[in-house]
Write a protein that holds these residues in place. Structure first.
Motif, short mmCIF file in Angstrom:
data_model
loop_
_atom_site.label_atom_id
_atom_site.label_comp_id
_atom_site.label_asym_id
_atom_site.label_seq_id
_atom_site.Cartn_x
_atom_site.Cartn_y
_atom_site.Cartn_z
N ASP A 11 0.82 -1.22 0.00
CA ASP A 11 0.00 0.00 0.00
C ASP A 11 0.85 1.27 0.00
OD1 ASP A 11 -2.50 -1.34 -0.01
OD2 ASP A 11 -2.35 -1.65 2.15
N ILE A 12 1.84 1.28 -0.88
CA ILE A 12 2.73 2.43 -1.04
C ILE A 12 2.45 3.06 -2.39
CG2 ILE A 12 5.15 3.18 -1.13
CD1 ILE A 12 5.85 0.63 0.45
N THR A 13 2.43 4.37 -2.45
CA THR A 13 2.21 5.05 -3.72
C THR A 13 3.51 5.21 -4.48
OG1 THR A 13 2.56 7.27 -2.82
CG2 THR A 13 0.30 6.38 -2.71
N GLN A 14 3.37 5.43 -5.78
CA GLN A 14 4.55 5.72 -6.60
C GLN A 14 5.25 6.97 -6.08
OE1 GLN A 14 3.33 6.02 -10.68
NE2 GLN A 14 3.43 3.82 -10.99
N LYS A 15 4.47 7.95 -5.66
CA LYS A 15 5.05 9.20 -5.15
C LYS A 15 5.91 8.96 -3.92
CE LYS A 15 3.92 13.81 -3.61
NZ LYS A 15 2.89 14.77 -3.23
N GLU A 16 5.45 8.08 -3.02
CA GLU A 16 6.23 7.79 -1.81
C GLU A 16 7.56 7.13 -2.15
OE1 GLU A 16 2.87 7.05 1.61
OE2 GLU A 16 3.03 5.55 0.00
N ILE A 17 7.54 6.18 -3.07
CA ILE A 17 8.80 5.53 -3.45
C ILE A 17 9.69 6.50 -4.19
CG2 ILE A 17 9.84 3.71 -4.85
CD1 ILE A 17 7.79 1.84 -3.95
N ALA A 18 9.12 7.31 -5.07
CA ALA A 18 9.91 8.30 -5.80
C ALA A 18 10.59 9.26 -4.83
CB ALA A 18 9.02 9.07 -6.77
N GLU A 19 9.89 9.67 -3.78
CA GLU A 19 10.49 10.55 -2.78
C GLU A 19 11.64 9.85 -2.07
OE1 GLU A 19 7.21 11.81 -0.34
OE2 GLU A 19 6.51 13.26 -1.85
N PHE A 20 11.46 8.58 -1.74
CA PHE A 20 12.52 7.80 -1.10
C PHE A 20 13.77 7.74 -1.99
CE2 PHE A 20 14.57 3.59 -0.94
CZ PHE A 20 15.11 3.64 0.34
N LEU A 21 13.53 7.60 -3.30
CA LEU A 21 14.64 7.49 -4.25
C LEU A 21 15.18 8.85 -4.71
CD1 LEU A 21 13.17 4.65 -6.50
CD2 LEU A 21 15.02 4.42 -4.82
N HIS A 22 14.50 9.92 -4.33
CA HIS A 22 14.87 11.29 -4.74
C HIS A 22 14.79 11.45 -6.26
CE1 HIS A 22 16.09 12.00 -0.63
NE2 HIS A 22 16.86 10.93 -0.69
N ILE A 23 13.67 10.95 -6.80
CA ILE A 23 13.40 11.09 -8.23
C ILE A 23 11.96 11.56 -8.40
CG2 ILE A 23 15.09 9.33 -8.96
CD1 ILE A 23 12.76 7.36 -9.25
N LYS A 24 11.58 11.91 -9.63
CA LYS A 24 10.21 12.32 -9.91
C LYS A 24 9.31 11.09 -9.99
CE LYS A 24 11.49 16.50 -12.33
NZ LYS A 24 11.36 17.28 -13.55
N GLN A 25 8.04 11.29 -9.67
CA GLN A 25 7.07 10.20 -9.70
C GLN A 25 6.96 9.59 -11.09
OE1 GLN A 25 3.68 10.55 -11.20
NE2 GLN A 25 3.48 8.36 -10.90
N ASN A 26 6.97 10.43 -12.12
CA ASN A 26 6.82 9.89 -13.48
C ASN A 26 8.05 9.05 -13.89
OD1 ASN A 26 8.41 12.24 -13.77
ND2 ASN A 26 7.75 12.50 -15.90
N THR A 27 9.20 9.36 -13.36
CA THR A 27 10.39 8.54 -13.62
C THR A 27 10.20 7.16 -13.01
OG1 THR A 27 11.82 10.48 -13.66
CG2 THR A 27 12.89 8.36 -13.28
N TYR A 28 9.73 7.13 -11.77
CA TYR A 28 9.49 5.84 -11.13
C TYR A 28 8.42 5.05 -11.88
CZ TYR A 28 8.42 2.11 -8.04
OH TYR A 28 8.21 0.84 -7.55
N SER A 29 7.39 5.74 -12.32
CA SER A 29 6.32 5.09 -13.08
C SER A 29 6.89 4.43 -14.34
CB SER A 29 5.25 6.12 -13.47
OG SER A 29 4.29 5.53 -14.30
N GLN A 30 7.82 5.09 -14.97
CA GLN A 30 8.44 4.53 -16.18
C GLN A 30 9.28 3.29 -15.85
OE1 GLN A 30 10.43 8.01 -17.67
NE2 GLN A 30 8.67 8.63 -18.90
N TYR A 31 9.85 3.23 -14.66
CA TYR A 31 10.55 2.01 -14.23
C TYR A 31 9.56 0.86 -14.12
CZ TYR A 31 14.52 4.99 -12.75
OH TYR A 31 15.55 5.88 -12.70
N GLU A 32 8.41 1.13 -13.50
CA GLU A 32 7.41 0.07 -13.32
C GLU A 32 6.87 -0.44 -14.64
OE1 GLU A 32 5.36 0.81 -8.97
OE2 GLU A 32 4.13 1.04 -10.76
N THR A 33 6.68 0.43 -15.60
CA THR A 33 6.09 0.02 -16.88
C THR A 33 7.13 -0.48 -17.88
OG1 THR A 33 6.22 2.27 -17.77
CG2 THR A 33 4.17 1.64 -16.63
#
Length: 72
Positions: A11-33
């Motif tokens: 139950d973690i959002t992409q935004k929360e993980i992106a913040e942990f990684l110090h990257i933008k949410q859309n960058t993390y989204s592109q990793y997932e896809t």
């Protein structure tokens, strides 16, 4: 990769993980896809964050338990 399933199971959002990684949410989204290749250093951070192995994230094993760390 298992990133999306692992994130949703906790139950973690992409935004929360992106913040942990110090990257933008859309960058993390592109990793997932799979639209963007996951850098090795980010893969390692995610394995530590999710307490699993990089092999599990990359679907090279079905064993979620992390490897024992060496004394380096």
């Amino acid at each position: 990769m298992r990133l999306k399933d692992m994130r949703e199971d906790r139950d973690i959002t992409q935004k929360e993980i992106a913040e942990f990684l110090h990257i933008k949410q859309n960058t993390y989204s592109q990793y997932e896809t799979g639209q963007r290749q996951l850098p090795v250093d980010t893969l390692i951070k995610l394995a530590l964050f999710f307490n699993t192995s990089t092999d599990y994230i990359l679907e090279l094993t079905d064993e979620a338990k992390p490897y024992r760390r060496t004394g380096r």
